[in-house]
Design a protein around this motif. Structure first.
Motif, PDB file in Angstrom:
ATOM      1  N   ILE A   1       0.614   5.471   1.342  1.00 35.98           N
ATOM      2  CA  ILE A   1      -0.122   6.543   2.014  1.00 35.98           C
ATOM      3  C   ILE A   1       0.251   7.834   1.299  1.00 35.98           C
ATOM      4  CG2 ILE A   1      -0.363   7.853   4.172  1.00 35.98           C
ATOM      5  CD1 ILE A   1       0.404   5.204   5.612  1.00 35.98           C
TER       6      ILE A   1
ATOM      7  N   TYR B   1       3.325  13.722  -0.954  1.00 37.62           N
ATOM      8  CA  TYR B   1       4.302  12.690  -0.644  1.00 37.62           C
ATOM      9  C   TYR B   1       3.593  11.351  -0.660  1.00 37.62           C
ATOM     10  CZ  TYR B   1       7.165  16.560   1.026  1.00 37.62           C
ATOM     11  OH  TYR B   1       7.875  17.725   1.115  1.00 37.62           O
ATOM     12  N   SER B   2       4.290  10.337  -1.180  1.00 31.34           N
ATOM     13  CA  SER B   2       3.704   9.012  -1.250  1.00 31.34           C
ATOM     14  C   SER B   2       4.640   8.065  -0.502  1.00 31.34           C
ATOM     15  CB  SER B   2       3.538   8.662  -2.720  1.00 31.34           C
ATOM     16  OG  SER B   2       3.634   7.300  -2.901  1.00 31.34           O
ATOM     17  N   ILE B   3       4.104   7.396   0.517  1.00 30.83           N
ATOM     18  CA  ILE B   3       4.945   6.619   1.439  1.00 30.83           C
ATOM     19  C   ILE B   3       4.529   5.154   1.441  1.00 30.83           C
ATOM     20  CG2 ILE B   3       5.612   6.383   3.871  1.00 30.83           C
ATOM     21  CD1 ILE B   3       5.191   9.505   3.962  1.00 30.83           C
ATOM     22  N   ASP B   4       5.514   4.283   1.244  1.00 29.32           N
ATOM     23  CA  ASP B   4       5.319   2.836   1.230  1.00 29.32           C
ATOM     24  C   ASP B   4       4.842   2.366   2.604  1.00 29.32           C
ATOM     25  OD1 ASP B   4       5.575   0.117   0.454  1.00 29.32           O
ATOM     26  OD2 ASP B   4       7.582   0.037   1.343  1.00 29.32           O
ATOM     27  N   SER B   5       3.846   1.464   2.612  1.00 29.09           N
ATOM     28  CA  SER B   5       3.263   1.041   3.883  1.00 29.09           C
ATOM     29  C   SER B   5       2.637  -0.335   3.743  1.00 29.09           C
ATOM     30  CB  SER B   5       2.200   2.076   4.273  1.00 29.09           C
ATOM     31  OG  SER B   5       1.281   1.578   5.201  1.00 29.09           O
TER      32      SER B   5
ATOM     33  N   ALA C   1       0.831  -1.202   0.000  1.00 26.77           N
ATOM     34  CA  ALA C   1       0.000   0.000   0.000  1.00 26.77           C
ATOM     35  C   ALA C   1       0.864   1.250   0.000  1.00 26.77           C
ATOM     36  CB  ALA C   1      -0.922   0.004   1.216  1.00 26.77           C
TER      37      ALA C   1
ATOM     38  N   LEU D   1       0.310  11.804   1.346  1.00 24.80           N
ATOM     39  CA  LEU D   1       0.253  12.928   2.291  1.00 24.80           C
ATOM     40  C   LEU D   1       0.382  14.236   1.540  1.00 24.80           C
ATOM     41  CD1 LEU D   1       2.784  11.720   5.055  1.00 24.80           C
ATOM     42  CD2 LEU D   1       0.289  11.507   5.085  1.00 24.80           C
TER      43      LEU D   1
END
Lengths: 151, 161
Positions: A90, A99-103, A88, A92
């Motif tokens: 996230i 910002y796109s953060i691996d999760s 997924a 922000l």
């Protein structure tokens, strides 16, 4: 193409001693079951039931850090499925950038619910998960298994 | 937090994570630099596991919740400057995470378990106020810790999916 998904609930999977987050699209046509650990299930359940614990849980802390610097959760997206593991991101909004953060999906969903941000997945992910097999499996679950877990 | 109050802060190291065999909990053992004082904090299984992974520099295949927090603060240009165990009330410890964002120090309320898990990943110092260390329960704590089987150190199941 992305599809918006709603968290429909949590199941206990007694065979794997794990929990399953059930995501459904708005027309209830597609379903995405995601296996998560106990603490992640508990974090999602607190948000679903709008329970405010006496002390901030890990995802409350996450939201509190973001709130503190006026960062906004735009969305959580289940982006891929590889070898039975879902991925997924996230998204922000902070300052004037995205910002796109691996999760893991469990963290993304737990945070999105707290931030009242939408949850999406891609058509490819929906295609990849074999719903027929899943429905057969779900039929074997007893109704008592639904919603049973310790917070 | 003002400079005067900061002089009351005692740096602590995470000595290890114990499994409490009687309950479904784990104990994070913090010690001061001279090993004279010890502060045990009871935490949940997931938090204990997360702290142990950080202590052992284990990088899991997928980011755990505290790895995600570190990743977020990194992405947003924030630095975790330090964390402080600030209070204990009715056997519940309280903590704060201090971070720098755009040159300003900001403080967020946290459970000590989350604060420690974040500090270890950010390689930031962990402090306790001298007041909390004074009030920490039981003079016979060292005796209790000595009685624990060393085998119990570091044993737990990694239960997170």
């Amino acid at each position: 193409m992305i599809t918006q998904m709603n968290v429909r609930g949590l199941l206990f999977d007694p065979y794997n001693n794990a929990y399953i987050v059930i995501l459904r699209d708005e027309e209830n046509a597609d379903m995405l079951p995601i296996w998560v650990g106990k603490s992640e299930a508990s974090a999602i359940s607190f948000a679903l039931e709008s329970i405010a614990p006496p002390r901030p849980m890990t995802h409350d802390l996450m939201k509190s850090i973001l709130d503190n610097v006026d960062a906004k959760v735009l969305s959580a997206v289940v982006t891929d499925l590889k070898d039975n593991t879902y991925f997924a991101k996230i998204h922000l909004w902070y300052g004037d950038s995205e910002y796109s953060i691996d999760s893991r999906p469990s963290d993304a969903i737990a945070l999105a619910l707290r931030a009242e941000a939408p949850i999406f997945t891609t058509e490819e992910v929906l295609r990849k998960q074999n719903s027929e097999e899943l429905e057969r499996w779900l039929e074997n679950l007893k109704p008592e298994d639904f919603g049973k877990f310790e917070a | 937090m003002s400079v005067e109050q900061n002089t009351d802060l005692i740096p602590l190291k995470v000595h290890g994570v114990l499994v409490d065999p009687n309950t479904d909990t784990q104990i994070v053992v913090l010690r001061d630099e001279t090993n004279a004082d010890v502060l045990p904090i009871w935490v949940g299984t997931a938090e204990g596991t997360s702290i142990r992974l950080a202590l052992e520099d284990v990088v899991p295949p997928r980011p755990m919740s505290h790895d995600l927090i570190t990743s977020m603060t990194d992405h947003l240009g924030m630095t975790v400057s330090h964390v402080v165990v600030t209070d204990v009330k009715n056997n519940t410890y309280y903590a704060t995470i201090h971070f720098i964002s755009n040159g300003l120090e900001r403080t967020v309320d946290a459970r000590p378990s989350d604060a420690i898990a974040v500090a270890l990943r950010a390689k930031s110092p962990i402090y306790v106020t001298s007041d909390v260390l004074k009030r920490r329960g039981g003079d016979n704590l060292d005796a209790w810790l000595a009685k624990l089987d060393p085998q119990q150190f570091g044993q737990s199941e990694t239960s997170d999916a």
